[in-house]
Design an enzyme around this catalytic site. Structure first.
Site, PDB file in Angstrom:
ATOM      1  N   LYS A   1       0.818  -1.217   0.000  1.00  0.00           N
ATOM      2  CA  LYS A   1       0.000   0.000   0.000  1.00  0.00           C
ATOM      3  C   LYS A   1       0.848   1.261   0.000  1.00  0.00           C
ATOM      4  O   LYS A   1       0.512   2.249  -0.635  1.00  0.00           O
ATOM      5  CB  LYS A   1      -0.934   0.021   1.227  1.00  0.00           C
ATOM      6  CG  LYS A   1      -2.150  -0.860   1.044  1.00  0.00           C
ATOM      7  CD  LYS A   1      -3.206  -0.550   2.086  1.00  0.00           C
ATOM      8  CE  LYS A   1      -4.389  -1.489   1.953  1.00  0.00           C
ATOM      9  NZ  LYS A   1      -5.248  -1.461   3.133  1.00  0.00           N
TER      10      LYS A   1
ATOM     11  N   LYS B   1      -4.733 -10.151  -6.826  1.00  0.00           N
ATOM     12  CA  LYS B   1      -6.048 -10.294  -6.188  1.00  0.00           C
ATOM     13  C   LYS B   1      -7.014  -9.218  -6.682  1.00  0.00           C
ATOM     14  O   LYS B   1      -6.584  -8.118  -7.063  1.00  0.00           O
ATOM     15  CB  LYS B   1      -5.918 -10.271  -4.657  1.00  0.00           C
ATOM     16  CG  LYS B   1      -5.688  -8.915  -4.064  1.00  0.00           C
ATOM     17  CD  LYS B   1      -5.884  -8.904  -2.547  1.00  0.00           C
ATOM     18  CE  LYS B   1      -5.631  -7.481  -2.059  1.00  0.00           C
ATOM     19  NZ  LYS B   1      -5.832  -7.238  -0.664  1.00  0.00           N
TER      20      LYS B   1
ATOM     21  N   LYS C   1     -10.121  -3.172  -4.662  1.00  0.00           N
ATOM     22  CA  LYS C   1     -10.772  -1.900  -4.978  1.00  0.00           C
ATOM     23  C   LYS C   1      -9.776  -0.864  -5.454  1.00  0.00           C
ATOM     24  O   LYS C   1     -10.147   0.135  -6.047  1.00  0.00           O
ATOM     25  CB  LYS C   1     -11.624  -1.375  -3.818  1.00  0.00           C
ATOM     26  CG  LYS C   1     -11.080  -1.520  -2.438  1.00  0.00           C
ATOM     27  CD  LYS C   1     -12.177  -1.261  -1.384  1.00  0.00           C
ATOM     28  CE  LYS C   1     -11.857  -1.954  -0.064  1.00  0.00           C
ATOM     29  NZ  LYS C   1     -12.959  -2.120   0.833  1.00  0.00           N
TER      30      LYS C   1
HETATM   31  P1  TYM Z   1     -10.966  -5.098   3.518  1.00  0.00           P
HETATM   32  O1  TYM Z   1     -11.957  -4.040   3.795  1.00  0.00           O
HETATM   33  O2  TYM Z   1      -9.860  -4.814   2.564  1.00  0.00           O
HETATM   34  O3  TYM Z   1     -11.703  -6.394   2.982  1.00  0.00           O
HETATM   35  C1  TYM Z   1     -12.824  -6.932   3.659  1.00  0.00           C
HETATM   36  C2  TYM Z   1     -12.804  -8.441   3.591  1.00  0.00           C
HETATM   37  O4  TYM Z   1     -12.800  -8.872   2.224  1.00  0.00           O
HETATM   38  C3  TYM Z   1     -11.742  -9.799   2.025  1.00  0.00           C
HETATM   39  N1  TYM Z   1     -11.220  -9.660   0.654  1.00  0.00           N
HETATM   40  C4  TYM Z   1     -11.106 -10.674  -0.216  1.00  0.00           C
HETATM   41  N2  TYM Z   1     -11.443 -11.976  -0.110  1.00  0.00           N
HETATM   42  C5  TYM Z   1     -11.221 -12.751  -1.199  1.00  0.00           C
HETATM   43  N3  TYM Z   1     -10.720 -12.280  -2.375  1.00  0.00           N
HETATM   44  C6  TYM Z   1     -10.357 -10.988  -2.516  1.00  0.00           C
HETATM   45  N4  TYM Z   1      -9.880 -10.541  -3.666  1.00  0.00           N
HETATM   46  C7  TYM Z   1     -10.565 -10.115  -1.399  1.00  0.00           C
HETATM   47  N5  TYM Z   1     -10.352  -8.786  -1.206  1.00  0.00           N
HETATM   48  C8  TYM Z   1     -10.754  -8.527   0.064  1.00  0.00           C
HETATM   49  C9  TYM Z   1     -10.688  -9.407   3.056  1.00  0.00           C
HETATM   50  O5  TYM Z   1      -9.810 -10.492   3.320  1.00  0.00           O
HETATM   51  C10 TYM Z   1     -11.554  -9.049   4.241  1.00  0.00           C
HETATM   52  O6  TYM Z   1     -11.922 -10.221   4.951  1.00  0.00           O
HETATM   53  N6  TYM Z   1      -7.910  -5.106   7.461  1.00  0.00           N
HETATM   54  C11 TYM Z   1      -9.200  -5.562   6.993  1.00  0.00           C
HETATM   55  C12 TYM Z   1     -10.382  -5.072   7.808  1.00  0.00           C
HETATM   56  C13 TYM Z   1     -10.277  -5.323   9.275  1.00  0.00           C
HETATM   57  C14 TYM Z   1     -10.486  -6.567   9.927  1.00  0.00           C
HETATM   58  C15 TYM Z   1     -10.336  -6.284  11.310  1.00  0.00           C
HETATM   59  C16 TYM Z   1     -10.766  -7.850   9.478  1.00  0.00           C
HETATM   60  C17 TYM Z   1     -10.017  -4.396  10.224  1.00  0.00           C
HETATM   61  N7  TYM Z   1     -10.058  -4.973  11.448  1.00  0.00           N
HETATM   62  C18 TYM Z   1     -10.463  -7.284  12.255  1.00  0.00           C
HETATM   63  C19 TYM Z   1     -10.877  -8.853  10.436  1.00  0.00           C
HETATM   64  C20 TYM Z   1     -10.731  -8.561  11.811  1.00  0.00           C
HETATM   65  C21 TYM Z   1      -9.400  -5.050   5.575  1.00  0.00           C
HETATM   66  O7  TYM Z   1      -8.826  -4.064   5.179  1.00  0.00           O
HETATM   67  O8  TYM Z   1     -10.368  -5.671   4.878  1.00  0.00           O
END
Ligand code: TYM
Length: 344
Positions: A122, A206, A209
């Site tokens: 990032k 992957k 967004k």
């Molecule tokens: P975020 O907002 O980027 O994504 C949310 C969830 O979607 C999953 N994800 C994917 N799964 C499969 N294929 C993909 N291409 C893909 N892109 C995203 C992510 O793995 C996630 O489960 N850091 C985290 C948010 C967070 C969090 C937490 C998660 C903050 N605190 C505590 C679990 C527990 C994030 O940025 O997710």
């Protein structure tokens, strides 16, 4: 009792996960996270968060942030998360997150954070200009999970390293403060179809967004027409549709499409290859486009219905914020006592 990975922790099972309110959600978020959440709410206590504190680690427009948060709430509900079964709230409404994150900043080691690949991705070449928040982002994530003593964390594969850090922080806190098993070592729930949905333009990257090409992803807000077009334009090769797993090897674009088909239709990959193996990609993509459109249509429609009633969303989030604080506040109060603060 939790599963073996959680050491000797004897507290109740609890599921926690979060989604960032930054930009629109895509098929990876839906299959890797939201769809799993809806299933888990029937099995365990679930707490689901919209992580707006994480979102501000990169600049956000203050005029849009609240609406972005409501949009994720709408997506949770549209994916089947039921606010009468699971707690769905906004991270910034519960102070325990930021407080515990500070304590964990003093537990986590800089060497651990320096290894985080998502920060490197990032921040890119401009790491010196990245916010300190972006650097300590995984520490806040550990605080999210452990403020609830969550034992299970459903996420996509990209979050695996952050979950390992959460376990390291929990273990080091328990050890350093001589508080054995105070925090569980949270277990990631990653397996299953859809854990790693890849870009439609490049099966080795992957779906994300932040990809500049909108054609690389299916957004939950896309129209049926847009979805069908993106699927038909998805990258493939000149071969035929594979009929077996070995024919899929070394073909990441194809493996991704078959994986998406399987996750959306809830059919095994073998079943899909039985049906389409040996055929051309044209008919396969038409079938996949139909499945994608029909599966996502009710989700998008339901999301739009929720979004038309932002006051209802706010009422649910407010009430859930109180419920979340009721769980997290006593846990953070215990942490204060364990650290040894005066008056704690
Ligand atoms: P975020 O907002 O980027 O994504 C949310 C969830 O979607 C999953 N994800 C994917 N799964 C499969 N294929 C993909 N291409 C893909 N892109 C995203 C992510 O793995 C996630 O489960 N850091 C985290 C948010 C967070 C969090 C937490 C998660 C903050 N605190 C505590 C679990 C527990 C994030 O940025 O997710």
């Amino acid at each position: 009792m939790t599963d073996s990975n959680s050491g000797s922790y004897t507290g109740p099972d609890r599921v926690f996960s979060g989604v960032q309110p930054s930009g629109s959600l895509h098929l990876g978020n839906y299959l890797g996270a939201l769809k799993k959440f809806a299933r888990l709410q029937n099995e365990k206590d679930c707490v689901f968060c919209i992580v707006d504190l994480h979102a501000i680690t990169v600049p956000q427009d203050p005029a849009k942030l609240a609406d972005q948060t409501r949009e994720i709430a709408a997506a949770y509900f549209a994916a089947g998360v039921d606010p009468s079964k699971a707690i769905v709230y906004a991270q910034s409404s519960v102070r325990a997150h930021t407080e515990l994150a500070w304590y964990f900043n003093c537990v986590a080691r800089t060497g651990w954070l320096n290894r985080m690949t998502q920060f490197k991705d990032k921040a890119g070449k401009n790491a010196e200009r990245a916010s300190v928040g972006l650097y300590t982002y995984p520490v806040l994530q550990a605080a999210d999970i452990l403020a609830f003593k969550a034992t299970h964390v459903p996420v996509g594969e990209d979050q695996k390293q952050h979950l390992e850090l959460s376990r390291d922080i929990a273990g080091k806190f328990n050890h350093d403060f001589n508080a054995p098993n105070f925090f569980p070592l949270p277990e990631p729930l990653i397996k299953g179809p859809g854990a790693k949905v890849m870009s439609l333009r490049d099966g080795t990257k992957k779906m994300s967004k932040s990809d500049p090409s909108d054609a690389s992803r299916i957004n939950l807000t896309d129209t049926p027409d847009q979805i069908a077009k993106k699927v038909r334009k998805a990258k493939t090769d000149t071969g035929a549709v594979p009929a077996t797993a070995s024919e899929m090897e070394g073909r990441p674009d194809i493996a991704n499409l078959i994986g998406i088909y399987s996750a959306l239709s809830e059919r095994s990959e073998a079943d899909i290859m039985n049906e389409h193996g040996g055929g051309q990609f044209g008919p396969f993509k038409n079938a996949l486009a139909d499945v994608a459109v029909e599966t996502l249509r009710p989700v998008t429609e339901s999301m739009n219905r929720y979004l038309a009633a932002p006051d209802e969303i706010d009422a649910i989030l407010n009430k859930a914020g109180d419920a979340a604080a009721e769980i997290a506040d006593p846990i953070v109060a215990d942490v204060r006592r364990i650290i040894g603060f005066r008056g704690a």
